[in-house]
Design an enzyme around this catalytic site. Sequence first.
Site, PDB file in Angstrom:
ATOM      1  N   PHE A   1       3.994   5.133  -8.185  1.00 18.71           N
ATOM      2  CA  PHE A   1       4.721   6.179  -8.919  1.00 18.71           C
ATOM      3  C   PHE A   1       5.493   5.647 -10.109  1.00 18.71           C
ATOM      4  O   PHE A   1       5.766   6.373 -11.070  1.00 18.71           O
ATOM      5  CB  PHE A   1       5.706   6.906  -7.976  1.00 18.71           C
ATOM      6  CG  PHE A   1       6.991   6.152  -7.737  1.00 18.71           C
ATOM      7  CD1 PHE A   1       8.031   6.215  -8.647  1.00 18.71           C
ATOM      8  CD2 PHE A   1       7.168   5.352  -6.611  1.00 18.71           C
ATOM      9  CE1 PHE A   1       9.223   5.513  -8.446  1.00 18.71           C
ATOM     10  CE2 PHE A   1       8.342   4.653  -6.397  1.00 18.71           C
ATOM     11  CZ  PHE A   1       9.370   4.727  -7.323  1.00 18.71           C
TER      12      PHE A   1
ATOM     13  N   LYS B   1      -7.065   6.959  -8.877  1.00 19.23           N
ATOM     14  CA  LYS B   1      -6.265   7.778  -7.965  1.00 19.23           C
ATOM     15  C   LYS B   1      -4.820   7.512  -8.335  1.00 19.23           C
ATOM     16  O   LYS B   1      -4.221   6.510  -7.944  1.00 19.23           O
ATOM     17  CB  LYS B   1      -6.546   7.361  -6.518  1.00 19.23           C
ATOM     18  CG  LYS B   1      -6.395   8.468  -5.497  1.00 19.23           C
ATOM     19  CD  LYS B   1      -4.993   9.023  -5.371  1.00 19.23           C
ATOM     20  CE  LYS B   1      -4.048   8.101  -4.681  1.00 19.23           C
ATOM     21  NZ  LYS B   1      -2.640   8.569  -4.717  1.00 19.23           N
TER      22      LYS B   1
ATOM     23  N   SER C   1       3.201  -0.677  -2.805  1.00 22.46           N
ATOM     24  CA  SER C   1       4.014  -1.434  -1.846  1.00 22.46           C
ATOM     25  C   SER C   1       3.146  -2.445  -1.095  1.00 22.46           C
ATOM     26  O   SER C   1       1.925  -2.272  -0.984  1.00 22.46           O
ATOM     27  CB  SER C   1       4.654  -0.465  -0.849  1.00 22.46           C
ATOM     28  OG  SER C   1       3.633   0.212  -0.147  1.00 22.46           O
TER      29      SER C   1
ATOM     30  N   GLU D   1      12.943  -5.111   0.101  1.00 25.36           N
ATOM     31  CA  GLU D   1      12.825  -4.487  -1.222  1.00 25.36           C
ATOM     32  C   GLU D   1      13.486  -3.110  -1.159  1.00 25.36           C
ATOM     33  O   GLU D   1      12.948  -2.185  -0.544  1.00 25.36           O
ATOM     34  CB  GLU D   1      11.349  -4.323  -1.617  1.00 25.36           C
ATOM     35  CG  GLU D   1      11.198  -3.722  -3.002  1.00 25.36           C
ATOM     36  CD  GLU D   1       9.748  -3.503  -3.422  1.00 25.36           C
ATOM     37  OE1 GLU D   1       8.929  -3.086  -2.592  1.00 25.36           O
ATOM     38  OE2 GLU D   1       9.455  -3.753  -4.608  1.00 25.36           O
TER      39      GLU D   1
ATOM     40  N   CYS E   1       8.762  -3.483 -10.061  1.00 25.58           N
ATOM     41  CA  CYS E   1       8.452  -4.633  -9.216  1.00 25.58           C
ATOM     42  C   CYS E   1       8.976  -5.924  -9.821  1.00 25.58           C
ATOM     43  O   CYS E   1       8.953  -6.959  -9.176  1.00 25.58           O
ATOM     44  CB  CYS E   1       6.944  -4.732  -9.011  1.00 25.58           C
ATOM     45  SG  CYS E   1       6.075  -5.055 -10.544  1.00 25.58           S
TER      46      CYS E   1
HETATM   47  P1  NAD Z   1       3.018   3.112  -2.382  1.00 22.14           P
HETATM   48  O1  NAD Z   1       2.435   1.909  -1.760  1.00 22.14           O
HETATM   49  O2  NAD Z   1       3.754   4.072  -1.536  1.00 22.14           O
HETATM   50  O3  NAD Z   1       1.864   3.968  -3.130  1.00 22.14           O
HETATM   51  C1  NAD Z   1       0.937   3.360  -3.998  1.00 22.14           C
HETATM   52  C2  NAD Z   1      -0.356   4.169  -4.001  1.00 22.14           C
HETATM   53  O4  NAD Z   1      -0.930   4.163  -2.693  1.00 22.14           O
HETATM   54  C3  NAD Z   1      -0.166   5.635  -4.377  1.00 22.14           C
HETATM   55  O5  NAD Z   1      -1.225   6.037  -5.194  1.00 22.14           O
HETATM   56  C4  NAD Z   1      -0.194   6.342  -3.032  1.00 22.14           C
HETATM   57  O6  NAD Z   1      -0.643   7.674  -3.147  1.00 22.14           O
HETATM   58  C5  NAD Z   1      -1.184   5.494  -2.252  1.00 22.14           C
HETATM   59  N1  NAD Z   1      -0.979   5.514  -0.795  1.00 22.14           N
HETATM   60  C6  NAD Z   1       0.156   5.818  -0.128  1.00 22.14           C
HETATM   61  N2  NAD Z   1      -0.048   5.697   1.201  1.00 22.14           N
HETATM   62  C7  NAD Z   1      -1.328   5.290   1.381  1.00 22.14           C
HETATM   63  C8  NAD Z   1      -2.115   4.977   2.533  1.00 22.14           C
HETATM   64  N3  NAD Z   1      -1.634   5.054   3.756  1.00 22.14           N
HETATM   65  N4  NAD Z   1      -3.395   4.583   2.326  1.00 22.14           N
HETATM   66  C9  NAD Z   1      -3.892   4.481   1.090  1.00 22.14           C
HETATM   67  N5  NAD Z   1      -3.190   4.769  -0.045  1.00 22.14           N
HETATM   68  C10 NAD Z   1      -1.916   5.169   0.105  1.00 22.14           C
HETATM   69  O7  NAD Z   1       3.955   2.589  -3.589  1.00 22.14           O
HETATM   70  P2  NAD Z   1       4.939   3.434  -4.514  1.00 22.14           P
HETATM   71  O8  NAD Z   1       6.126   3.841  -3.724  1.00 22.14           O
HETATM   72  O9  NAD Z   1       4.190   4.465  -5.254  1.00 22.14           O
HETATM   73  O10 NAD Z   1       5.358   2.322  -5.589  1.00 22.14           O
HETATM   74  C11 NAD Z   1       6.419   1.417  -5.403  1.00 22.14           C
HETATM   75  C12 NAD Z   1       5.931   0.084  -4.896  1.00 22.14           C
HETATM   76  O11 NAD Z   1       4.962  -0.454  -5.792  1.00 22.14           O
HETATM   77  C13 NAD Z   1       7.024  -0.963  -4.805  1.00 22.14           C
HETATM   78  O12 NAD Z   1       6.870  -1.686  -3.625  1.00 22.14           O
HETATM   79  C14 NAD Z   1       6.780  -1.843  -6.017  1.00 22.14           C
HETATM   80  O13 NAD Z   1       7.270  -3.160  -5.903  1.00 22.14           O
HETATM   81  C15 NAD Z   1       5.291  -1.810  -6.087  1.00 22.14           C
HETATM   82  N6  NAD Z   1       4.795  -2.177  -7.412  1.00 22.14           N
HETATM   83  C16 NAD Z   1       4.191  -3.385  -7.529  1.00 22.14           C
HETATM   84  C17 NAD Z   1       3.733  -3.808  -8.764  1.00 22.14           C
HETATM   85  C18 NAD Z   1       3.074  -5.156  -8.917  1.00 22.14           C
HETATM   86  O14 NAD Z   1       2.445  -5.386  -9.929  1.00 22.14           O
HETATM   87  N7  NAD Z   1       3.202  -6.048  -7.958  1.00 22.14           N
HETATM   88  C19 NAD Z   1       3.860  -2.968  -9.879  1.00 22.14           C
HETATM   89  C20 NAD Z   1       4.468  -1.712  -9.711  1.00 22.14           C
HETATM   90  C21 NAD Z   1       4.933  -1.325  -8.459  1.00 22.14           C
END
Ligand code: NAD
Length: 492
Positions: A156, A180, A233, A383, A288
């Site tokens: 997000f 997606k 995440s 985190e 992140c």
């Molecule tokens: P999230 O893991 O909740 O969601 C990420 C994506 O996965 C979304 O598109 C979501 O719809 C999908 N998703 C959610 N549950 C799922 C499941 N059970 N199975 C498959 N797909 C699923 O993450 P978020 O809350 O949207 O974003 C924040 C996180 O992203 C933080 O932990 C942050 O550190 C991380 N992040 C990492 C980087 C990096 O480059 N390392 C960059 C940006 C954000």
Amino acid sequence: MTTLKMPLEVVQCLNFINGEWVKGEAGTQNITSPYHGKKIGEVSIPSLNQIKNAMKIASDAQVEWGRTPHKERARVLFNFRNILLRDLEEISHLKSAESGKTFNEGMAGLMKGIEVLEYALSLQNMDVGGRMEVSRGVSCEYRRTALGVVANITPFNFPAMVPMWTIPIALGLGNAYVWKPSDKTPLTSIKIASALKEAGLPNGLFTVLHGGAETVDAIIEAPEVKAVGFVGSTKIAKLVYTKATSLGKRALCMGGAKNHIVLLPDATPDIAGVGISDSFTGCAGQRCMAASVLLAVGDVDQHITKIKNRAESLKLGTDMGAIITRAQRDFLLEAITRAEKAGAKVVLDGRTAKAPAGMEEGNWIGPTILDNIQPGSEAATVELFGPVLSVVRCKDITHAMQIQNSSEYGNACSVFTNSGALADRVTREAKAGMVGVNVGVPVPREPFSFGGIAASKFGSGDITGEHSLNFWSDVKKVTTKWEKQNDNNWMS
Ligand code: NAD
């Protein structure tokens, strides 16, 4: 300072399949703005059948695109870049409205994405292969080939920048791309898909499918999908990586983070004050690369005062944005209270911050600094993903590096100092993929690549830069030998 504009009416966010906007058959979900909690969009979820059909369309479309010369693909990307620049402000308003970013942060994120696009414009110059005569009459040659259909799942917090890490490179290398977007911030995808269509990308090569876990599972399971990129995440990154690789697919999944900043007494207080404050408060701590733990070595109280003064001066709604959901905002409030009960000194308390006028239903919290945090505690290791800085007092650099190295994550680590030797020590010893010296957010800029280590990344290579070329393509090795031909006059 530009005031953020909310959409004037509810945005209908459909799926993008075969160059058309398609209503999903599996219902809709509301999208609310973190700024005021009101509905600003409605996202349409595709059925499993619609996803299957979209994959087939993408696969058919890719055949011709894969054969299209680099120079022709680059022309489409060049148009895409110019459209994004033309619509920069409009897109930034929408992405900030849905993600809680300030308008300026929205613009900065998109510009970073455009930098990757500009890098991808050079694919035709980078991907010249290589050919050599390896023995008499025998030559070997590298030829890069597209994979076919590739997919990417995004978080997000960067509704445009993170997808743009991969869209231009994967498309530029001749793949069909399935995206997606986050189920919390899907609206920006409308602008990106529209821009690609206007740029002249042939139908079927860019697909947007909305939803959550079910959509992701269907995409990964589709036989047409050869590679899966993911950013989000750590928990979900690991899940997606395991699933994709168990199906024999290539996967690169970026996870969460808990970033440390090592603050040494010889650092310039003004530089550390700005760099560290901006790092933990930027995007309201929802990135992140945000500073999360301050490893305070020796007497750095005057530096911490500078950090506090700058963070305290930020105005909610204009200088600092909102938290993505009410549940996440409440989690942050509770985590601060838990840390306080465990003995932390609340140097700056964001729990009492006032929402901007007229936005009381939004998800607000002010910058928070917690001092005397114990290594190993929740505030030092989990985190939190909000504007919270945990200060851990360290007796020396060795102590600080032990704490940094014990983190399960490995995204970023920075040091603030005026000593080249000490900076060199921290950059060598830090367990992190991206390390900074006197830089609060050590994001590498193109052509340098982006990627962490440890639980911040599953898979090998980085998600941008040179490494990403190998992730989104195969390299074929062609060995050629021609026997000496008979003497034919017409050949001489
Ligand atoms: P999230 O893991 O909740 O969601 C990420 C994506 O996965 C979304 O598109 C979501 O719809 C999908 N998703 C959610 N549950 C799922 C499941 N059970 N199975 C498959 N797909 C699923 O993450 P978020 O809350 O949207 O974003 C924040 C996180 O992203 C933080 O932990 C942050 O550190 C991380 N992040 C990492 C980087 C990096 O480059 N390392 C960059 C940006 C954000």
